[in-house]
Design an enzyme around this catalytic site. Structure first.
Site, PDB file in Angstrom:
ATOM      1  N   ASP A   1       0.813  -1.229   0.000  1.00 26.95           N
ATOM      2  CA  ASP A   1       0.000   0.000   0.000  1.00 26.95           C
ATOM      3  C   ASP A   1       0.839   1.268   0.000  1.00 26.95           C
ATOM      4  OD1 ASP A   1      -2.291  -1.641   0.224  1.00 26.95           O
ATOM      5  OD2 ASP A   1      -1.949  -1.790   2.371  1.00 26.95           O
TER       6      ASP A   1
ATOM      7  N   HIS B   1      -5.482  -1.846  -6.762  1.00 29.14           N
ATOM      8  CA  HIS B   1      -5.074  -0.489  -7.109  1.00 29.14           C
ATOM      9  C   HIS B   1      -6.177   0.209  -7.896  1.00 29.14           C
ATOM     10  CE1 HIS B   1      -2.906  -2.847 -10.389  1.00 29.14           C
ATOM     11  NE2 HIS B   1      -3.956  -2.341 -10.943  1.00 29.14           N
TER      12      HIS B   1
HETATM   13  P1  IMP Z   1      -3.052 -12.717   2.313  1.00 26.78           P
HETATM   14  O1  IMP Z   1      -2.137 -12.215   1.283  1.00 26.78           O
HETATM   15  O2  IMP Z   1      -4.502 -12.459   2.023  1.00 26.78           O
HETATM   16  O3  IMP Z   1      -2.799 -14.160   2.659  1.00 26.78           O
HETATM   17  O4  IMP Z   1      -2.763 -11.902   3.676  1.00 26.78           O
HETATM   18  C1  IMP Z   1      -1.564 -12.058   4.403  1.00 26.78           C
HETATM   19  C2  IMP Z   1      -1.128 -10.730   5.019  1.00 26.78           C
HETATM   20  O5  IMP Z   1      -0.722  -9.859   3.984  1.00 26.78           O
HETATM   21  C3  IMP Z   1      -2.227 -10.000   5.786  1.00 26.78           C
HETATM   22  O6  IMP Z   1      -1.641  -9.327   6.870  1.00 26.78           O
HETATM   23  C4  IMP Z   1      -2.755  -9.003   4.765  1.00 26.78           C
HETATM   24  O7  IMP Z   1      -3.337  -7.872   5.373  1.00 26.78           O
HETATM   25  C5  IMP Z   1      -1.454  -8.643   4.038  1.00 26.78           C
HETATM   26  N1  IMP Z   1      -1.699  -8.205   2.650  1.00 26.78           N
HETATM   27  C6  IMP Z   1      -2.023  -8.973   1.599  1.00 26.78           C
HETATM   28  N2  IMP Z   1      -2.155  -8.241   0.482  1.00 26.78           N
HETATM   29  C7  IMP Z   1      -1.883  -6.983   0.830  1.00 26.78           C
HETATM   30  C8  IMP Z   1      -1.809  -5.752   0.091  1.00 26.78           C
HETATM   31  O8  IMP Z   1      -2.021  -5.674  -1.121  1.00 26.78           O
HETATM   32  N3  IMP Z   1      -1.472  -4.656   0.822  1.00 26.78           N
HETATM   33  C9  IMP Z   1      -1.189  -4.700   2.149  1.00 26.78           C
HETATM   34  N4  IMP Z   1      -1.242  -5.820   2.861  1.00 26.78           N
HETATM   35  C10 IMP Z   1      -1.577  -6.952   2.213  1.00 26.78           C
END
Ligand code: IMP
Length: 475
Positions: A22, A51
């Protein structure tokens, strides 16, 4: 330096994030996609990313398609690479939305080797990882972790498997038999996937081979990173990470090339504050554990809640809450002495609410100890984003030391315990939104940037001073 000089002799650029995601990669992916690239490729993650792009004057949030997709009329090729995990329903929805906006998507290529997020992966993720309360890590709940788990365990379903019912049945049976969770009807899942698979079929290719061809032809290739280095399964704060390697290494591998083939890697850094979504250590977090707990309540503490709670005037336009990000009440929060409230002020000023889940992002000062580590992996070239958010803050800080630790560590328990020491900088009142010349930035901000470069070994190439492409300083 001019942009022309920066990209001189450069054929491959990667935009990756050096923090916890982000950081505003989208703006620069969009910029290089429109102004420079012939081919735009994503190599990691899935619809956990998000995005915002503007299509024919309309704002759209994409979770899967690369930024360049809106320029496919200009002959630019967009690739969803072999390292990605793809939710077919989400992908078909994005394609349909674009077609509704008169885009063709003719130049979209989907890797036959990418893995498919199956409906049972999403259920498993929601049951286990989406909520911090149930012992999960606060994932986005999109099935990312379970899909990569099956990939690594060699029981994943690949895009190319979708086109043979027999193969799909056998592979799915193998995958499902392994787990004890709720029963799944294989034939129902096949029926569900069939029409989606049919729609994406014309786009499916051996994208690794295509990519090698593009490089040989001398095409300009942009790699669009997802998430961020500190969320990388290899280099991040494990187990509080996503399930792909979102460093330059994973990003390149995810489109079938080596990191060494990338001429210019640009690591994006939010400055002088940073954010994290979901669980896990964040040493410089404003409000520390209170902030982590508060933000883990997710949607209960969303933007609307905070606007009401802190009496910030707002209006609703097309389902979006619009407010003055520099409202004096927001800056009263930022300038107060209680770091928890300071953190809320920073979130409101920076509009730090998840594009994918709407969750409030945890906020804190930019951590130079972590950034130095990121520079060692992603390289020295940096893009700074969002300093304009801080106009009106009395002071800002940068994290420069972890007490008791020599340097950054991936050990989450140590990171949770460490106390951070900061270097303080005077705030500034000058409105820097849209500034294009470095010398026009306030002295204290330039001092902080110089300090950061010296501390981390980084080299700032671009600074964003607003959401539009032209709001950029080429340093
Ligand atoms: P997952 O990718 O859904 O398995 O989430 C794993 C961790 O990565 C969690 O803490 C999410 O909040 C974080 N996360 C996943 N994708 C993003 C993103 O695009 N931006 C920020 N955090 C992310």
């Amino acid at each position: 330096m001019s942009l022309k000089k920066l990209t001189k002799d450069v054929k491959t650029i990667a935009i990756v994030c050096n923090q916890w995601g982000d950081t505003g990669k989208g703006k620069f992916s969009d910029y290089f996609a429109s102004e420079w690239a012939d081919v735009i490729a994503r190599g990691t993650g899935g619809n956990n990313a998000g995005h915002t792009v503007v299509v024919n004057g309309k704002e759209r949030i994409f979770h899967l398609l690369p930024a360049g997709i809106v320029y496919d009329g200009a002959g630019k090729i967009n690739i969803l690479g072999n390292g990605m995990v793809i939710d077919l329903e989400a992908l078909v929805k994005e394609i349909a939305q674009l077609k509704g906006d008169n885009m063709t998507c003719d130049n979209l290529m989907i890797s036959e080797d990418a893995h498919v997020i199956m409906p049972y992966h999403v259920k498993r993720d929601l049951n286990v990882n989406a909520s911090l309360k149930s012992g999960g890590i606060g994932s986005t709940g999109r099935g990312i972790g379970p899909t990569y788990a099956d990939k690594i365990a060699r029981r994943g379903i690949m895009i190319k498997d979708l086109f043979s019912e027999d193969v799909l049945f056998k592979k799915m049976k193998k995958a499902i038999d392994f787990y004890q969770d709720a029963p799944v009807s294989i034939s129902d899942v096949i029926e569900e996937l069939k029409p989606l698979a049919k729609q994406i079929k014309p786009h499916v290719r051996d994208t690794i081979k295509e990519m090698h061809g593009f490089l040989k032809q001398g095409k300009k290739v942009l790699l669009e990173g997802a998430q961020g280095l500190l969320l990388s399964i290899e280099y991040g704060t494990y187990p509080y990470v996503t399930s792909s390697d979102c460093s330059i290494n994973g990003t390149a591998a995810g489109v079938g090339i080596s990191a060494g083939a990338v001429d210019l890697t640009l690591g994006v850094v939010k400055f002088p504050y940073m954010t994290r979504v979901g669980g896990g250590p964040f040493p410089t977090e404003l409000g520390g554990p209170d902030s982590e707990r508060y933000c883990s309540e997710g949607l209960a503490h969303n933007l609307e809640f905070e606007l009401k709670e802190y009496e910030i005037p707002y209006e609703e336009h097309n389902g979006k809450l619009v407010y003055d990000h520099h409202d004096k009440r927001i800056f009263e929060l930022i300038n107060c002495n209680l770091s928890f409230y300071k953190g809320i002020g920073v979130r409101l000023a920076g509009y730090e609410y998840g594009a994918t889940t709407g969750r409030p992002r945890r906020t804190g000062w930019t951590d130079l100890v972590a950034l130095k580590y990121a520079v060692n992996i992603n390289g020295p070239n940096l893009i700074l984003t969002k300093p304009d958010v801080f106009t009106g803050a009395r002071e800002f800080k940068l994290g420069i030391e972890y007490e008791g630790l020599e340097e950054f560590t991936r050990d989450s328990q140590k990171l949770y315990k460490t106390k951070v020491n900061y270097k303080k900088f005077e705030g500034f009142d000058q409105n820097i939104a849209g500034i294009q010349q470095y010398y026009k930035l306030p002295d204290s901000l330039r001092d902080a940037i110089a300090y950061m470069e010296e501390f981390t070994g980084g080299n700032v190439r671009l600074i964003s001073t607003g959401p539009e492409a032209k709001n950029t300083i080429v340093k």
